[in-house]
Design a protein around this motif. Structure first.
Motif, PDB file in Angstrom:
ATOM      1  N   LYS A  75       0.842  -1.188   0.000  1.00 37.95           N
ATOM      2  CA  LYS A  75       0.000   0.000   0.000  1.00 37.95           C
ATOM      3  C   LYS A  75       0.882   1.244   0.000  1.00 37.95           C
ATOM      4  N   THR A  88      -4.152   6.992   9.253  1.00 42.59           N
ATOM      5  CA  THR A  88      -4.897   6.532   8.082  1.00 42.59           C
ATOM      6  C   THR A  88      -4.604   5.066   7.789  1.00 42.59           C
ATOM      7  N   SER A  92      -7.455   2.138   7.912  1.00 38.35           N
ATOM      8  CA  SER A  92      -7.772   1.336   6.728  1.00 38.35           C
ATOM      9  C   SER A  92      -7.814  -0.155   7.056  1.00 38.35           C
TER      10      SER A  92
END
Length: 212
Positions: A75, A88, A92
């Protein structure tokens, strides 16, 4: 059921962009060599850990690098300060259904598979697991649910981060892991036991081309 997720935050290994404080002493090429060694160590101690593993790159997702896609899901970190990027990333994976999430960096020769597995074990009992670093930061943070507070109002990269985070967590049950040495400076590198004998010290702040 998704249970344990390991987040590995890493920088893309590009000369002049990694271990910049270390490079002030040993030059960009040596600093890149050390960072690649740190990445390989992190891969070696995480690849067999009993959890799902995610590598979060800082600038772009790399294919066919040292992180095999059969083991690591890849990612990209968002833009923002370190707290925003970590928050974040955690959010996620909690949204994906993971129950326990742990983040580590790629700056420690002292990191071991057993430390990571113990952190997951501690999260069975504690709300948070945290591994303090010798420089006043932390090298590992484990959570069982979203906790935005720990990522806000921190002076990232300073010796106040760990204490400020502990203060934010005063109403939580915290498992504190062993204190480890992360690698930011040449002094850190020497304390790590890394073989520094072939490193040319850069006394004039010039880039050294001598590899480790």
């Amino acid at each position: 059921m998704k249970t344990n997720a390991l987040l590995i935050f890493t920088r893309n290994p590009e000369i002049g962009k990694v271990k910049t404080r270390l490079a002030e002493t040993i030059g960009d090429q040596n600093a890149l060599t050390v960072y690649n060694d740190l990445l390989n160590h992190t891969k070696n101690v995480t690849e067999h850990a009993d959890c799902d593993k995610f590598v979060f790159y800082d600038s772009h997702v790399s294919k066919n690098d040292l992180w095999p896609e059969s083991i690591y899901q890849k990612k990209l970190q968002i833009e923002g300060d370190l707290g925003q990027r970590m928050q974040t990333a955690f959010d996620s994976l909690f949204e994906m259904g993971y129950e326990r999430c742990i983040i580590v960096g790629s700056d420690l020769f002292d990191l071991t598979k057993s430390i990571i597995e113990n952190a997951f074990k501690q999260l069975n009992t504690y709300d948070v697991a945290i591994g303090p670093a010798e420089d006043g930061g932390y090298y590992l943070l484990g959570l069982k649910k979203k906790n935005d507070t720990v990522f806000l109002n921190k002076k990232w990269g300073t010796d106040s981060v760990y204490e400020a985070t502990i203060k934010d967590l005063e109403h939580f049950k915290i498992a504190i892991l062993p204190t480890l040495n992360d690698i930011d400076t040449f002094e850190d590198l020497e304390r790590s036991g890394y073989n520094c004998k072939n490193i040319k010290i850069n006394t004039n702040a010039e880039i050294s081309s001598k590899e480790v």
